[in-house]
Design a protein around this motif. Sequence first.
Motif, PDB file in Angstrom:
ATOM      1  N   MET A  94      -9.248  -6.159   7.131  1.00 17.01           N
ATOM      2  CA  MET A  94     -10.449  -5.331   7.240  1.00 17.01           C
ATOM      3  C   MET A  94     -10.091  -3.878   6.953  1.00 17.01           C
ATOM      4  O   MET A  94      -9.673  -3.118   7.825  1.00 17.01           O
ATOM      5  N   GLN A  95     -10.266  -3.511   5.696  1.00 16.18           N
ATOM      6  CA  GLN A  95      -9.955  -2.155   5.255  1.00 16.18           C
ATOM      7  C   GLN A  95     -10.640  -1.922   3.913  1.00 16.18           C
ATOM      8  O   GLN A  95     -10.939  -2.879   3.183  1.00 16.18           O
ATOM      9  N   THR A  96     -10.898  -0.666   3.587  1.00 15.57           N
ATOM     10  CA  THR A  96     -11.361  -0.308   2.252  1.00 15.57           C
ATOM     11  C   THR A  96     -10.137   0.084   1.431  1.00 15.57           C
ATOM     12  O   THR A  96      -9.227   0.754   1.944  1.00 15.57           O
ATOM     13  N   PHE A  97     -10.094  -0.359   0.180  1.00 16.44           N
ATOM     14  CA  PHE A  97      -8.896  -0.173  -0.638  1.00 16.44           C
ATOM     15  C   PHE A  97      -9.221   0.570  -1.928  1.00 16.44           C
ATOM     16  O   PHE A  97     -10.349   0.521  -2.428  1.00 16.44           O
ATOM     17  N   SER A  98      -8.213   1.247  -2.467  1.00 12.76           N
ATOM     18  CA  SER A  98      -8.293   1.819  -3.803  1.00 12.76           C
ATOM     19  C   SER A  98      -6.942   1.617  -4.472  1.00 12.76           C
ATOM     20  O   SER A  98      -5.918   1.453  -3.798  1.00 12.76           O
ATOM     21  N   LYS A  99      -6.948   1.602  -5.808  1.00 15.24           N
ATOM     22  CA  LYS A  99      -5.690   1.427  -6.535  1.00 15.24           C
ATOM     23  C   LYS A  99      -4.855   2.703  -6.518  1.00 15.24           C
ATOM     24  O   LYS A  99      -3.639   2.657  -6.717  1.00 15.24           O
ATOM     25  N   GLU A 100      -5.504   3.835  -6.282  1.00 12.61           N
ATOM     26  CA  GLU A 100      -4.807   5.121  -6.325  1.00 12.61           C
ATOM     27  C   GLU A 100      -4.057   5.431  -5.034  1.00 12.61           C
ATOM     28  O   GLU A 100      -3.106   6.220  -5.045  1.00 12.61           O
ATOM     29  N   ARG A 101      -4.479   4.832  -3.929  1.00 12.12           N
ATOM     30  CA  ARG A 101      -3.881   5.114  -2.620  1.00 12.12           C
ATOM     31  C   ARG A 101      -3.310   3.823  -2.033  1.00 12.12           C
ATOM     32  O   ARG A 101      -4.016   2.833  -1.933  1.00 12.12           O
ATOM     33  N   GLN A 102      -2.041   3.846  -1.650  1.00 11.75           N
ATOM     34  CA  GLN A 102      -1.434   2.678  -1.035  1.00 11.75           C
ATOM     35  C   GLN A 102      -1.810   2.625   0.441  1.00 11.75           C
ATOM     36  O   GLN A 102      -1.508   3.542   1.205  1.00 11.75           O
ATOM     37  N   ALA A 103      -2.479   1.571   0.837  1.00 12.17           N
ATOM     38  CA  ALA A 103      -2.881   1.409   2.235  1.00 12.17           C
ATOM     39  C   ALA A 103      -1.672   1.006   3.082  1.00 12.17           C
ATOM     40  O   ALA A 103      -0.784   0.281   2.629  1.00 12.17           O
TER      41      ALA A 103
END
Length: 241
Positions: A94-103
């Motif tokens: 359960m998280q929002t993701f982007s390719k630019e930021r490593q979660a």
Amino acid sequence: MNIVLIGRGRLAVNMERALRDAGHEVISINSHTLEELPLKADVFVIAVKDSALQDVICKATKGREDQLFVHTAGSMSLNLFEGHTTRYGVFYPMQTFSKERQADFSVIPLFLEADSSETMATLQTLAASISGSVYELTTEERKYLHLAAVFACNFANHCYDMAASVLEQHGLPFSVMLPLIDETARKVHDLHPRQAQTGPAVRYDENVIRMQTALLTGSPELQHIYEILSQNIHQYACDKH
């Protein structure tokens, strides 16, 4: 573990990095090139958009009916796998993701569901290797979790977008909102959101509400949203007492 990750979207990219960092062997496959899919792995993880999930399950499981498959979707049922494979589960971060930021997966809660206790044990081991917050959750419970996430993330971000629109119309940068947004987010680490709520709607300051409603006369949709949210915030504040 040997992991096959099907998908190249934002979630898949972040999960691949987290799995590799945890020492797993990961083969990443685009969902459009399933002919390259290995026949065996410890876990096949399907991380694709909801609308493509059923089709990918049908194609990926052919010839691999005895392999363990999981999907990563918040609102999709465990039962999508029935009739396609004998071992299956859900592995939902359960998280929002982007390719630019490593979660940072170590702080992302993972919600698991499985067809059997044996499958659950495997998924628990995999989940614990990348996250410190692992929960078991049924499909029905997960639907409500995902609904709450839409309010907390997608709707909140849309409010940021509406704020940006108001600011841009008057030559102000959205960056002036960032300290306010950051402090609002920090407060709910220590307070229930209802206790942290401030602003004219809590006390229903009609003078301010009327003035701000009038400012939105040229944007009837925003005006309507403002009125509904103000009423709802005040109702929640009254319920608190």
